[in-house]
Design an enzyme around this catalytic site. Structure first.
Site, PDB file in Angstrom:
ATOM      1  N   PRO A  49       0.826  -1.206   0.000  1.00  0.00           N
ATOM      2  CA  PRO A  49       0.000   0.000   0.000  1.00  0.00           C
ATOM      3  C   PRO A  49       0.864   1.262   0.000  1.00  0.00           C
ATOM      4  CG  PRO A  49      -0.555  -1.446   1.840  1.00  0.00           C
ATOM      5  CD  PRO A  49       0.669  -1.992   1.217  1.00  0.00           C
ATOM      6  N   THR A  68       4.066   2.800   2.751  1.00  0.00           N
ATOM      7  CA  THR A  68       4.636   1.779   3.625  1.00  0.00           C
ATOM      8  C   THR A  68       6.152   1.753   3.558  1.00  0.00           C
ATOM      9  OG1 THR A  68       4.144   0.238   1.853  1.00  0.00           O
ATOM     10  CG2 THR A  68       2.705   0.191   3.750  1.00  0.00           C
ATOM     11  N   GLY A  69       6.726   2.555   2.679  1.00  0.00           N
ATOM     12  CA  GLY A  69       8.186   2.645   2.667  1.00  0.00           C
ATOM     13  C   GLY A  69       8.848   1.943   1.505  1.00  0.00           C
ATOM     14  N   THR A  88       9.636   3.195  -1.581  1.00  0.00           N
ATOM     15  CA  THR A  88      10.676   4.059  -2.127  1.00  0.00           C
ATOM     16  C   THR A  88      11.859   4.112  -1.159  1.00  0.00           C
ATOM     17  OG1 THR A  88       8.883   5.344  -3.091  1.00  0.00           O
ATOM     18  CG2 THR A  88      11.053   6.336  -3.104  1.00  0.00           C
ATOM     19  N   GLU A 118     -22.633   9.380  20.268  1.00  0.00           N
ATOM     20  CA  GLU A 118     -21.316   8.822  20.600  1.00  0.00           C
ATOM     21  C   GLU A 118     -21.396   7.882  21.792  1.00  0.00           C
ATOM     22  OE1 GLU A 118     -19.067   8.939  18.551  1.00  0.00           O
ATOM     23  OE2 GLU A 118     -19.941  10.550  17.364  1.00  0.00           O
TER      24      GLU A 118
HETATM   25  P1  ADP Z   1       5.837   4.377  -0.557  1.00  0.00           P
HETATM   26  O1  ADP Z   1       6.898   4.519  -1.594  1.00  0.00           O
HETATM   27  O2  ADP Z   1       5.642   2.962  -0.130  1.00  0.00           O
HETATM   28  O3  ADP Z   1       4.541   5.004  -0.928  1.00  0.00           O
HETATM   29  P2  ADP Z   1       7.636   5.964   0.941  1.00  0.00           P
HETATM   30  O4  ADP Z   1       8.837   5.099   0.897  1.00  0.00           O
HETATM   31  O5  ADP Z   1       7.630   7.098   0.003  1.00  0.00           O
HETATM   32  O6  ADP Z   1       6.322   5.115   0.740  1.00  0.00           O
HETATM   33  O7  ADP Z   1       7.439   6.464   2.426  1.00  0.00           O
HETATM   34  C1  ADP Z   1       7.115   7.786   2.737  1.00  0.00           C
HETATM   35  C2  ADP Z   1       7.731   8.194   4.049  1.00  0.00           C
HETATM   36  O8  ADP Z   1       7.143   7.488   5.120  1.00  0.00           O
HETATM   37  C3  ADP Z   1       9.204   7.868   4.127  1.00  0.00           C
HETATM   38  O9  ADP Z   1       9.965   8.901   3.617  1.00  0.00           O
HETATM   39  C4  ADP Z   1       9.420   7.682   5.605  1.00  0.00           C
HETATM   40  O10 ADP Z   1       9.631   8.899   6.237  1.00  0.00           O
HETATM   41  C5  ADP Z   1       8.104   7.143   6.082  1.00  0.00           C
HETATM   42  N1  ADP Z   1       8.134   5.679   6.195  1.00  0.00           N
HETATM   43  C6  ADP Z   1       7.365   4.826   5.498  1.00  0.00           C
HETATM   44  N2  ADP Z   1       7.611   3.556   5.854  1.00  0.00           N
HETATM   45  C7  ADP Z   1       8.577   3.602   6.794  1.00  0.00           C
HETATM   46  C8  ADP Z   1       9.264   2.599   7.548  1.00  0.00           C
HETATM   47  N3  ADP Z   1       9.001   1.302   7.401  1.00  0.00           N
HETATM   48  N4  ADP Z   1      10.194   3.005   8.428  1.00  0.00           N
HETATM   49  C9  ADP Z   1      10.462   4.306   8.581  1.00  0.00           C
HETATM   50  N5  ADP Z   1       9.856   5.292   7.908  1.00  0.00           N
HETATM   51  C10 ADP Z   1       8.913   4.961   7.023  1.00  0.00           C
HETATM   52 ZN    ZN Z   2     -21.568   7.183  14.711  1.00  0.00          ZN
HETATM   53 MG    MG Z   3       6.752   5.643  -3.291  1.00  0.00          MG
END
Ligand code: ADP
Ligand code: ZN
Ligand code: MG
Length: 622
Positions: free
Chosen positions: A201, A204-205, A207, A422
């Site tokens: 998704p 999630t990191g 890139t 609520e």
């Molecule tokens: P994706 O490419 O999966 O959409 P990114 O790698 O661009 O996500 O993540 C965006 C930012 O979220 C990263 O620059 C980082 O700061 C943070 N991030 C996402 N996943 C992690 C992780 N597993 N550990 C640490 N930071 C994360």
């Molecule tokens: Zn409600």
């Molecule tokens: Mg990305």
């Protein structure tokens, strides 16, 4: 094409500069020279007020003798081609001089031809330089300099920066090793995968992981986003791919990273109308991947959140044959990610990242990074030197539900309705055996639309949900509306989100989880785009579809009735807690439970079952 603002500014800038230069020039000339008539000139000569005259082709430049004449300005007058001029000037004893025409043919060529061309080239560069990059090859160097490739010699990221993706990291370690030492593998004759596909998704990191691989291996990192390849001109994308691979091969060992590869790698079949450009680009990518020698140490990583739409040709062995799943982090992962991002942030002693991680099921790395930052911002705003737990808790809510909207004033009647709504959620949650405990109830509106919400927190990380739990969750979701009915005997629009989610859950019970009597374990829906919104697709006949609707409705109806019954039986609690909420606007889980315990001394709080799931969504009921 002219959308690029920088480009626009560049033109404005240019026009501005030209205007300023012209004005200054004009001003200066106007200020220091003055035109006079020929008669006046003759008069000045008679009065011996002229120092020198410069005879030009169509004017005479006149230097007056001193400041008494027109303030000492340089004067000029039209050249009337007076045949007696020389005579007059000699008589007046004035220095005079004629312009020498420039007859050097080489200089002429330079001035009249090369000069303008140079000027146009400079202007062209300025104006089209930007456009050039936008269109890839561009006006001046079509197809040659394709730009956009983002190359980094050192990404500076390591696996330490990526938290909570242990499995993903494990499968990438091998690639790092390969990049470190390609010979070791080629000597034995082992062939390493040419490419790995990072799937998961958004946020999630993926890139980040790709950069970390390059960082760990200390190799250059070439990256491009899939959408960069899809261009206006057919063939541009393919040219870029070629260029990318050429550049990378020169720098091997290195990593080529193609982000959002689904933009070019979309399956070619099934589309009614082909997209020539994309297909060409994809074909180029495929042939480049086949063509290059992996023993040199070029590894291709790609990322996508829609693996199912990728062309099969991309996934076959020898191309992206390795798939690395980068999924939403679990509790431990979330805590680790929070720790990574909190490293550079001053935290007070009382901060408990574990509890923050607990309150954020379903959040991805990007969300968590954002939360830590929001927390830090809040600390600054409150003029604190450290981030305290409250900052982070508030940040979680800001990221999930938006900022508090204190200026929205609800009428006391509406406030009452929201409060009962609520508490309806919270009370059903507390009284049902299989629902998660209540963490917080609030009726402070948020910018993202919620007028109030109830936050439940699972006490443990859950991976499985039982049928009973699912039913109880639905009862809790419907509890808000039920409370409105029980107290006011009247319903409002406030339950739309609850209804949507409850229906979705009930439907999934029937179509996906095999939890209905009627359809037993029949799969009636499959989920597409698992990593995005996960929209389900029905795969049954229309008639069955109708029956599914009826089955879903019956689940909802039963749950709705149960919610009403529970609240009717506990109306005293509903009223007392709601009154308290109206007064305080926010109730924490403990206060809330205290009221229940006081009124119901024999109330046994359920031991929390040990296997529960991680609810993919955050469990907030609005
Ligand atoms: P994706 O490419 O999966 O959409 P990114 O790698 O661009 O996500 O993540 C965006 C930012 O979220 C990263 O620059 C980082 O700061 C943070 N991030 C996402 N996943 C992690 C992780 N597993 N550990 C640490 N930071 C994360
Ligand atoms: Zn409600
Ligand atoms: Mg990305």
């Amino acid at each position: 094409m002219f959308k690029d603002n920088k480009f626009k500014y560049r033109i404005f800038y240019l026009i501005g500069v030209i205007a300023v230069v012209l004005t200054v020039n004009y001003g200066v000339t106007n200020y220091s020279t003055k035109r006079i008539t020929y008669n006046e000139f003759l008069t000045l000569l008679d009065q011996k007020k002229v120092k020198s005259v410069d005879i030009q082709r169509d004017k005479l430049s006149i230097k007056p003798i001193d400041d008494s004449v027109y303030g000492g300005k340089n004067l000029y007058t039209g050249n009337v081609k007076d045949p007696n001029l020389v005579e007059i000037l000699r008589k007046a004893n004035v220095d005079f001089n004629a312009e020498i025409p420039n007859n050097d043919p080489f200089m002429g060529l330079l001035l009249y031809w090369v000069g303008p061309i140079l000027i146009f080239m400079v202007l062209g560069r300025l104006i089209f330089g930007k456009l050039d990059k936008k269109m890839g090859g561009g006006v001046m160097s079509f197809g040659k300099n394709v730009g956009k490739i983002y190359a980094e010699n050192e990404t500076g990221k390591t696996f330490k920066d990526v938290a909570g993706q242990e499995e993903a990291k494990e499968s990438l370690v091998e690639i790092v090793d390969f990049l470190h030492n390609p010979q070791k593998y080629s000597e034995i004759g082992a062939r390493l995968p040419k490419g790995a596909l990072l799937v998961g998704p958004p946020g999630t990191g993926k890139t980040l992981l790709a950069k970390a691989v390059a960082g760990e291996a200390k190799v250059p990192f070439f990256s491009m986003s899939g959408s960069d390849f899809v261009e206006m001109f057919v063939g541009m994308g393919a040219a870029r791919i070629r260029d990318l691979f050429r550049q990378a091969e020169e720098k091997a060992p290195c990593i080529i990273f193609i982000d959002e590869i689904d933009a070019i790698g979309k399956s070619r079949d099934g589309a009614l109308q082909g997209n020539d450009e994309r297909e060409q680009t994809l074909n180029q990518l495929l042939s480049e991947m086949d063509g290059f020698d992996s023993s040199k140490g070029v590894v291709i990583l790609a990322a996508t959140n829609r693996p199912e739409i990728l062309d099969k040709a991309l996934l076959r062995p020898g191309r992206f044959d390795r798939r690395v799943i980068v999924d939403r982090p679990d509790l431990i992962g979330r805590e680790a990610i929070l720790k990574v991002h909190a490293k550079g942030v001053k935290l007070s002693e009382d901060v408990d990242l574990n509890s923050i991680a607990k309150s954020t099921p379903g959040a991805v790395g990007a969300d968590l990074a954002n939360m830590v930052n929001e927390g830090a911002l809040r600390a600054v705003k409150n003029k604190r030197k450290f981030v305290i737990q409250e900052d982070l808790e508030e940040a979680v809510e800001v990221v999930i539900a938006g900022k508090e909207k204190k200026d929205r004033i609800m009428s006391s009647k509406e406030k009452r309705i929201v409060a009962f709504h609520e508490v309806g959620h919270a009370l059903t949650a507390a009284l049902l055996k299989n629902a998660d405990p209540v963490h917080k109830i609030t009726i402070v509106p948020r910018t993202m639309g919620a007028l109030g919400y109830t936050m439940q927190l699972p006490t443990e990380e859950k991976y499985l949900v039982s049928k009973e739990e699912m039913l109880d969750q639905i009862v809790v979701m419907l509890g808000g509306r039920a409370a409105e009915e029980v107290e006011f005997n009247q319903i409002s629009t406030g339950a739309s989100n609850d209804i949507e989610r409850a229906t979705q859950s009930a439907r999934s019970m029937v179509t996906v989880y095999g939890m209905s009597e009627k359809f037993d374990m029949m799969a009636l829906e499959s989920v597409r785009n698992k990593y995005l919104d996960g929209r389900p697709v029905m795969n049954c006949s229309e008639k069955t579809g109708t029956a599914v609707d009826m089955e879903t409705l019956s689940i909802i109806r039963t749950c709705h009735e149960r919610a009403i019954d529970i609240l009717n039986e506990n109306k005293d609690l509903l009223i007392e807690i709601s009154e308290r909420l109206i007064e305080n606007e926010t109730l924490m889980g403990e206060e809330f439970m205290d009221i229940i315990r006081k009124r119901r001394p024999d109330f046994v709080e359920e031991e929390v079952a040990s296997e529960k799931i991680e609810n993919e969504e955050n469990n907030i009921v609005e």
